[in-house]
Design an enzyme around this catalytic site. Structure first.
Site, mmCIF file in Angstrom:
data_model
loop_
_atom_site.group_PDB
_atom_site.id
_atom_site.type_symbol
_atom_site.label_atom_id
_atom_site.label_comp_id
_atom_site.label_asym_id
_atom_site.label_seq_id
_atom_site.Cartn_x
_atom_site.Cartn_y
_atom_site.Cartn_z
ATOM 1 N N GLY A 24 0.846 -1.190 0.000
ATOM 2 C CA GLY A 24 0.000 0.000 0.000
ATOM 3 C C GLY A 24 0.881 1.240 0.000
ATOM 4 C CB VAL A 25 0.173 4.853 0.604
ATOM 5 C CG1 VAL A 25 -0.419 4.802 1.989
ATOM 6 C CG2 VAL A 25 0.962 6.146 0.453
ATOM 7 C CB ALA A 26 3.206 2.905 4.627
ATOM 8 C CB THR A 61 -3.442 2.408 -0.181
ATOM 9 O OG1 THR A 61 -2.568 2.390 0.944
ATOM 10 C CG2 THR A 61 -3.145 3.632 -1.044
ATOM 11 C CD GLN A 65 -15.376 6.005 -0.618
ATOM 12 O OE1 GLN A 65 -16.092 6.939 -0.273
ATOM 13 N NE2 GLN A 65 -15.858 4.802 -0.855
ATOM 14 C CG ASP A 231 -1.553 -10.734 7.261
ATOM 15 O OD1 ASP A 231 -2.591 -11.082 7.844
ATOM 16 O OD2 ASP A 231 -1.386 -10.864 6.034
ATOM 17 C CG HIS A 252 -16.271 5.540 7.994
ATOM 18 N ND1 HIS A 252 -17.450 6.145 7.639
ATOM 19 C CD2 HIS A 252 -15.282 6.278 7.444
ATOM 20 C CE1 HIS A 252 -17.171 7.213 6.894
ATOM 21 N NE2 HIS A 252 -15.863 7.320 6.772
ATOM 22 N NE ARG A 300 -13.934 8.789 10.094
ATOM 23 C CZ ARG A 300 -13.064 8.530 9.143
ATOM 24 N NH1 ARG A 300 -12.213 7.546 9.277
ATOM 25 N NH2 ARG A 300 -13.044 9.263 8.060
ATOM 26 C CG HIS A 359 -12.806 3.081 8.238
ATOM 27 N ND1 HIS A 359 -12.875 2.791 6.889
ATOM 28 C CD2 HIS A 359 -12.235 4.310 8.322
ATOM 29 C CE1 HIS A 359 -12.360 3.786 6.189
ATOM 30 N NE2 HIS A 359 -11.943 4.717 7.035
ATOM 31 C CD GLU A 383 -5.669 0.326 9.068
ATOM 32 O OE1 GLU A 383 -5.724 0.461 7.823
ATOM 33 O OE2 GLU A 383 -6.633 -0.065 9.749
ATOM 34 C CG LEU A 400 -4.672 8.006 2.199
ATOM 35 C CD1 LEU A 400 -5.453 8.626 1.043
ATOM 36 C CD2 LEU A 400 -4.095 6.662 1.767
HETATM 37 C C1 SIN Z 1 -13.610 8.758 4.248
HETATM 38 O O1 SIN Z 1 -13.533 9.128 3.091
HETATM 39 O O2 SIN Z 1 -14.563 8.989 4.976
HETATM 40 C C2 SIN Z 1 -12.502 7.959 4.821
HETATM 41 C C3 SIN Z 1 -11.379 8.827 5.129
HETATM 42 C C4 SIN Z 1 -10.579 8.228 6.215
HETATM 43 O O3 SIN Z 1 -10.920 7.149 6.725
HETATM 44 O O4 SIN Z 1 -9.611 8.856 6.605
#
Ligand code: SIN
Length: 546
Positions: A24-26, A61, A65, A231, A252, A300, A359, A383, A400
């Site tokens: 993923g990104v990292a 990643t 969204q 993992d 979420h 959240r 989430h 993460e 991200l």
């Molecule tokens: C979202 O688009 O709501 C997710 C963004 C996030 O989890 O940081």
């Protein structure tokens, strides 16, 4: 630095300077930065060979969204101090300002690097980056791509960069490869044992980065893709590293509701509320009125708990996201629109059925601000790691950013360690391990270790996990189930130990928040969870685990 010879790759054991577990990104940022600095890099990717057109992708990643929370230099409304204040505000007293500030301050540099690699973000008519808002942010600072396809765009850019880099640099991605153990010799990291297409293999290296993502599949329904099975948490614990804040699993507030559905469910981005969407119940009443001054854009944990409370009060199975005030919804939110349509629903009435969904893992493997764990040579980023940024409740779209920043920092550590000696230890075969049946584990976690917890339910799940049968580790699913079982044991132990409600961890039997906020660290020794209450205990554990 010599290029890796092609024939080396067909052997059962290879040598590298840096192994990255996860794509993923990292992981990809770390791998690319290290390769550009001349290191021989091996990426172990559990998923299949990257192709942008697959219907299901294997990294979290890809499914991100909303966007990347970042302070842009020309944004006079914003500052690192303000971003820090919002992050601390969401983090329920457990965000560590000493690590958080430098990570946030490094954000714009990291995003600029990604743009330099070809990532395209949404821009306005004047060419400037568009910014949206999400829960807990007091200003619009979240940049995005493809409307609500930010992660997908980043994954595509990184995938292209990897393809291009692998033609000129010593970097190699091994697909369909699941890590089974971190190898150690003389107390230091010596490489990774992994399994690929039924064969056990080894890659030796002085530095290993865990960038394996989170643990969404601890639960029956999640916004995370299929391979998100904790993992890296299991690998790190078995290697003698410690974890913290695992009880803080972020739900979420708005996962698409489809009655009885399991596995990955479509996320309805918080940016929908940032653009004017409102959470209402079946009678059209606001879910968050009177709950928090920020209303639908409260942090959240607050919004997810408000949804849960309304569901408990009404007996309904879901609430609704009212999107009727958002002009041209399908253009601004194409990913959400596609996910809703794929589930057989339509947007005609402007009401999307939603429930809270597992989430994000706010805690993880404890690292310093450069990604180092307690085990020399073992790093973690993204993460799977716990830097102290997310505390007890992650601020939306900070992840991200963290992946970009910490991926680069981990690469710098690997460069510094390139000349460390490596002992080619023989790996012990990962033959058998305790592993609960997947659905059983998920159902137990969903029932008793989700948004609301209490002592009796936690004790019941702890007993069942302790009784998990030992089974042969023959398939990828076996290895994943063993990771989920081990991670679940530590999540439950951490949730039992936290006799208060804070952030994402709500105890119905302990509804109050303690005056003093404290992160607790746990390790794994001789098949049991141990709490480590200081640096000496952490170092002792790392030395004891072989
Ligand atoms: C979202 O688009 O709501 C997710 C963004 C996030 O989890 O940081």
């Amino acid at each position: 630095m010599a290029q890796i010879q092609r024939d080396v790759w067909s052997a059962d054991a290879v040598r590298a300077d840096f192994v990255v577990v996860g794509a993923g990104v990292a992981g990809l940022v770390a791998a690319l930065r290290a390769a550009e600095a001349g290191l021989r890099v091996v990426i172990l990717n559990k998923g299949p060979t990257w192709r942008p057109d697959r219907a299901e992708q294997s990294t979290s990643t890809y499914y991100a969204q909303g966007g990347i929370a970042v302070v842009q230099p020309g944004n006079h409304e914003d500052s690192v101090d303000r971003h820090l204040a919002d992050t601390l505000g969401a983090g329920a007293g457990l965000t560590d300002p000493a690590t958080t500030r430098p990570i946030l301050a490094d954000g714009w540099r990291a995003v600029s690097g990604l743009i330099g690699w070809g990532a395209e973000f949404d821009r306005g008519a004047d060419g400037g980056l568009l910014r949206t808002r999400e829960g807990g942010h007091t200003v619009r600072r979240i940049i995005h791509a493809g409307g609500d396809a930010t992660g997908a765009q980043m994954q595509r850019s990184l995938g292209r960069r990897l393809t291009e880099a692998s033609r000129r640099l010593p970097i190699r991605c091994l697909d369909d490869s699941i890590a089974t153990a971190i190898l150690r010799a003389d107390g230091r990291t010596a490489g990774v044992a992994f399994r690929t297409r039924g064969r056990d293999r080894v890659v030796y290296a002085p530095t290993v980065l865990l960038a394996t993502g989170g643990s969404g599949h601890l639960y029956a329904a999640t916004t995370n893709p299929a391979g998100t099975t904790a993992d890296g948490i299991a690998l790190a614990l078995r290697a003698g590293a410690v974890v913290a804040d695992l009880e803080f699993i972020q739900f979420h507030p708005t996962m698409l509701f489809v009655d009885g559905a399991r596995g990955r469910r479509t996320l309805i981005s918080e940016a929908v509320r940032g653009e004017g969407g409102r959470l209402v119940d079946a009678d059209g009443r606001s879910v968050t009125d009177g709950v928090h001054p920020m209303g639908d854009l409260a942090p959240r944990d607050v919004v997810a708990n408000a949804v849960e409370a309304r569901l408990a009060a009404t007996g309904e199975k879901c609430v609704y996201l009212d999107i009727r005030s958002i002009p041209d919804f399908a253009t601004r939110f194409p990913t959400v629109t596609a996910g809703v349509t794929a589930a057989g629903l339509d947007l005609e009435d402007g009401l999307i059925p939603v429930v809270p969904g597992a989430h994000y893992l706010c805690g993880g493997v404890v690292t310093d601000v450069d990604g180092r764990t307690a085990v020399p040579g073992l790093l973690a980023a993204g993460e799977v790691a716990r830097t102290g940024l997310h505390g007890g409740n992650r601020l939306a779209s900070n992840s991200l950013l963290e992946g970009l920043v910490m991926g680069s920092r981990a690469a710098a550590v690997a460069v510094d360690r390139r000349d460390k000696p490596v002992v080619e230890v023989a790996p012990s075969v990962f033959g058998k391990a305790p592993a609960m049946a997947r659905e059983d584990l998920q159902d137990n976690m969903s029932r008793s270790v989700a948004l609301r917890r209490e002592a009796v339910g936690l004790a019941d799940v702890a007993d069942r996990l302790r009784g998990a049968p030992t089974r042969p580790m023959e398939t990828v699913a076996d290895v994943e189930d063993a990771a989920l079982t081990l991670a679940a044991r530590v999540v439950v132990a951490a949730a039992q130990a936290r006799t208060e409600s804070r952030g994402c961890h709500a105890r119905t039997d302990f509804p109050d928040t303690d005056r003093v906020a404290q992160s607790r660290r746990f390790g794994w020794l001789d098949g049991a969870t141990v709490e480590c209450d200081g640096p000496e205990a952490i170092a002792d554990l790392a030395a004891l685990v072989h």
